[in-house]
Enzyme design. Structure first.
Site, PDB file in Angstrom:
ATOM      1  N   HIS A  19      83.424 -39.598 -25.704  1.00  0.00           N
ATOM      2  CA  HIS A  19      82.062 -40.245 -25.729  1.00  0.00           C
ATOM      3  C   HIS A  19      82.220 -41.686 -24.986  1.00  0.00           C
ATOM      4  O   HIS A  19      82.550 -42.749 -25.847  1.00  0.00           O
ATOM      5  CB  HIS A  19      81.646 -40.373 -27.263  1.00  0.00           C
ATOM      6  CG  HIS A  19      80.069 -40.735 -27.387  1.00  0.00           C
ATOM      7  ND1 HIS A  19      79.403 -40.523 -28.309  1.00  0.00           N
ATOM      8  CD2 HIS A  19      79.424 -41.509 -26.620  1.00  0.00           C
ATOM      9  CE1 HIS A  19      78.143 -41.028 -28.275  1.00  0.00           C
ATOM     10  NE2 HIS A  19      78.287 -41.358 -27.178  1.00  0.00           N
ATOM     11  N   HIS A  21      80.361 -43.741 -22.001  1.00  0.00           N
ATOM     12  CA  HIS A  21      79.330 -44.094 -20.805  1.00  0.00           C
ATOM     13  C   HIS A  21      79.830 -44.865 -19.737  1.00  0.00           C
ATOM     14  O   HIS A  21      80.122 -46.130 -20.081  1.00  0.00           O
ATOM     15  CB  HIS A  21      78.012 -44.541 -21.352  1.00  0.00           C
ATOM     16  CG  HIS A  21      77.229 -43.507 -22.180  1.00  0.00           C
ATOM     17  ND1 HIS A  21      76.426 -42.604 -22.050  1.00  0.00           N
ATOM     18  CD2 HIS A  21      77.425 -43.509 -23.895  1.00  0.00           C
ATOM     19  CE1 HIS A  21      76.048 -42.123 -23.047  1.00  0.00           C
ATOM     20  NE2 HIS A  21      76.656 -42.693 -24.140  1.00  0.00           N
ATOM     21  N   HIS A 199      73.749 -35.995 -27.513  1.00  0.00           N
ATOM     22  CA  HIS A 199      73.496 -37.407 -28.441  1.00  0.00           C
ATOM     23  C   HIS A 199      72.541 -36.788 -29.506  1.00  0.00           C
ATOM     24  O   HIS A 199      71.345 -36.260 -29.063  1.00  0.00           O
ATOM     25  CB  HIS A 199      73.049 -38.475 -27.757  1.00  0.00           C
ATOM     26  CG  HIS A 199      74.135 -39.059 -26.907  1.00  0.00           C
ATOM     27  ND1 HIS A 199      74.872 -38.466 -26.078  1.00  0.00           N
ATOM     28  CD2 HIS A 199      74.260 -40.542 -27.010  1.00  0.00           C
ATOM     29  CE1 HIS A 199      75.444 -39.574 -25.490  1.00  0.00           C
ATOM     30  NE2 HIS A 199      75.486 -40.616 -26.214  1.00  0.00           N
ATOM     31  N   GLU A 202      72.223 -40.101 -34.194  1.00  0.00           N
ATOM     32  CA  GLU A 202      72.659 -41.610 -34.412  1.00  0.00           C
ATOM     33  C   GLU A 202      71.518 -42.271 -35.111  1.00  0.00           C
ATOM     34  O   GLU A 202      71.434 -42.491 -36.258  1.00  0.00           O
ATOM     35  CB  GLU A 202      72.672 -41.987 -32.880  1.00  0.00           C
ATOM     36  CG  GLU A 202      73.020 -43.432 -32.627  1.00  0.00           C
ATOM     37  CD  GLU A 202      72.997 -43.815 -31.391  1.00  0.00           C
ATOM     38  OE1 GLU A 202      73.795 -44.954 -31.265  1.00  0.00           O
ATOM     39  OE2 GLU A 202      72.582 -43.268 -30.426  1.00  0.00           O
ATOM     40  N   ASP A 280      82.111 -45.423 -26.735  1.00  0.00           N
ATOM     41  CA  ASP A 280      80.773 -45.195 -26.675  1.00  0.00           C
ATOM     42  C   ASP A 280      80.201 -46.285 -25.161  1.00  0.00           C
ATOM     43  O   ASP A 280      80.466 -45.945 -23.979  1.00  0.00           O
ATOM     44  CB  ASP A 280      79.569 -45.832 -27.464  1.00  0.00           C
ATOM     45  CG  ASP A 280      78.439 -45.355 -27.492  1.00  0.00           C
ATOM     46  OD1 ASP A 280      77.965 -44.773 -26.344  1.00  0.00           O
ATOM     47  OD2 ASP A 280      77.515 -45.704 -28.286  1.00  0.00           O
ATOM     48  N   ASP A 281      79.831 -47.641 -25.386  1.00  0.00           N
ATOM     49  CA  ASP A 281      79.481 -48.381 -24.385  1.00  0.00           C
ATOM     50  C   ASP A 281      80.557 -49.695 -24.565  1.00  0.00           C
ATOM     51  O   ASP A 281      80.131 -50.701 -25.148  1.00  0.00           O
ATOM     52  CB  ASP A 281      78.208 -48.809 -24.296  1.00  0.00           C
ATOM     53  CG  ASP A 281      77.333 -47.686 -23.997  1.00  0.00           C
ATOM     54  OD1 ASP A 281      77.346 -47.198 -22.648  1.00  0.00           O
ATOM     55  OD2 ASP A 281      76.823 -47.192 -24.996  1.00  0.00           O
TER      56      ASP A 281
END
Length: 343
Positions: A19, A21, A199, A202, A280-281
């Site tokens: 996961h 990005h 996704h 969340e 994630d980011d």
């Protein structure tokens, strides 16, 4: 182990990242370098000023800054550089396999051809395997806050890349955009041989997880932390061994949970779910893969053995073949035994 020893252990632990990005790995320094290269004006005077703006009230406030940052990605070389910077960082933190997302619509709506982003990313991923030993499976994500017809057009643009893109996903602003809206597009994608992730759970409710499974055919749920609110759903996820790609630092930064001490990771593990840990980011959320293992370990009292099991789960939940998974899990076992950590 003390904190320093645990960090060193985690950095060397073989693991997959499922996961991630790519656009979310755009560190301020690279962002400013690309802005200068492409003559893109930025509303911040320096990389330090930009980093100081990384305080988010929720997912939507983060996405506003995230999409603004993407404007500096213009050429194929930009996308290559973005991906390569991530891969070198990941290699230094023990990542052996990555299944990154990218959002073609974020770029095509700015007039950047689908091929520009895709070719740059794929070139870096190919070199990452030969030069860094990191294997990969690329995931093309659709933006759920864009119309389904835009996702359909993106799927058609990907036709020449069907053997190079492994899966499709669904991301961006979750609340108010249930997965059922994209059922037709994902049906077409599955018919073309794509695997499916999404996704869900969340900020959105547990029903979005169920919708992703039933309407999209999701094989893996990205985030999924709100599944604990629905015991029947948890039972289903456990029974079917549906992986969750959990992102602890992201959940804290986006106020999904108040603090790391409140994170449900331990509860997810104890419920018998197939849980993985990811970043994630990471450019925006304060840490790459090592910090996402370490922060909940310290806050929740996870042991080195728990972290080893999370690393094993990361390979089990990946889209690698059975033999590839077995070889990498054997590497995790050998690493753990070398460091005196029980299986």
């Amino acid at each position: 182990m003390d904190e320093s020893g645990l960090r060193t252990f985690v950095e060397g632990l073989p693991k997959a990242e499922l996961h991630l990005h790519l656009e979310g790995t755009l560190e301020p320094e690279l962002l400013f370098a690309l802005a200068e290269r492409n003559e893109v004006a930025l509303p911040y005077p320096s990389s330090d000023a930009l980093r100081a703006a990384y305080h988010f009230a929720d997912l939507s406030s983060f996405l506003d800054l995230y999409y603004a940052g993407c404007t500096v990605l213009v050429t194929e070389q930009d996308f290559y550089d973005l991906t390569w910077h991530y891969l070198t960082r990941a290699a230094a933190e023990g990542v052996r396999h990555v299944e990154p997302f990218y959002d073609p619509q974020t770029h095509t709506k700015r007039g950047i051809p689908f091929e520009t982003a895709t070719n740059g990313i794929l070139r870096a991923l190919t070199e990452g395997e030969s030069a860094l030993g990191i294997t990969s499976r690329l995931i093309m994500s659709f933006l759920r806050d864009d119309p389904p017809m835009s996702a359909r057009a993106t799927l058609e643009s990907a036709l020449p890349y069907d053997t190079l893109i492994a899966a499709v996903g669904l991301d961006s602003a979750e609340v108010g955009h249930p997965p059922e809206e994209f059922a037709d597009v994902f049906s077409l994608a599955r018919a073309r041989g794509y695997r499916v992730v999404a996704h869900a759970g969340e900020e959105g409710p547990p029903a979005y997880i169920t919708g992703a499974l039933d309407s999209l055919g999701a094989m893996r749920i990205d985030h999924g932390v709100r599944c604990l609110e629905d015991p029947a759903l948890v039972e289903r996820l456990v029974h079917d061994r549906v992986p969750l790609t959990v992102c602890p630092l992201s959940n804290v930064r986006l106020r999904v949970v108040p603090t790391m001490a409140d994170h449900p990771l331990r509860h997810l593990i104890e419920a018998g779910l197939l849980v993985t840990v990811n970043s994630d980011d990471p450019a925006y959320f304060g840490g790459y893969i090592t910090d996402n293992y370490l922060a909940p370990a310290l806050a929740l009292g996870l042991s080195a053995r728990d972290l080893v099991r999370l690393a094993v789960a990361s390979f089990e939940a990946s889209f690698l073949g059975t033999g590839e998974k077995a070889a990498l899990i054997a590497d995790v076992r050998a690493y753990a035994e070398t460091h005196g950590v029980g299986w």
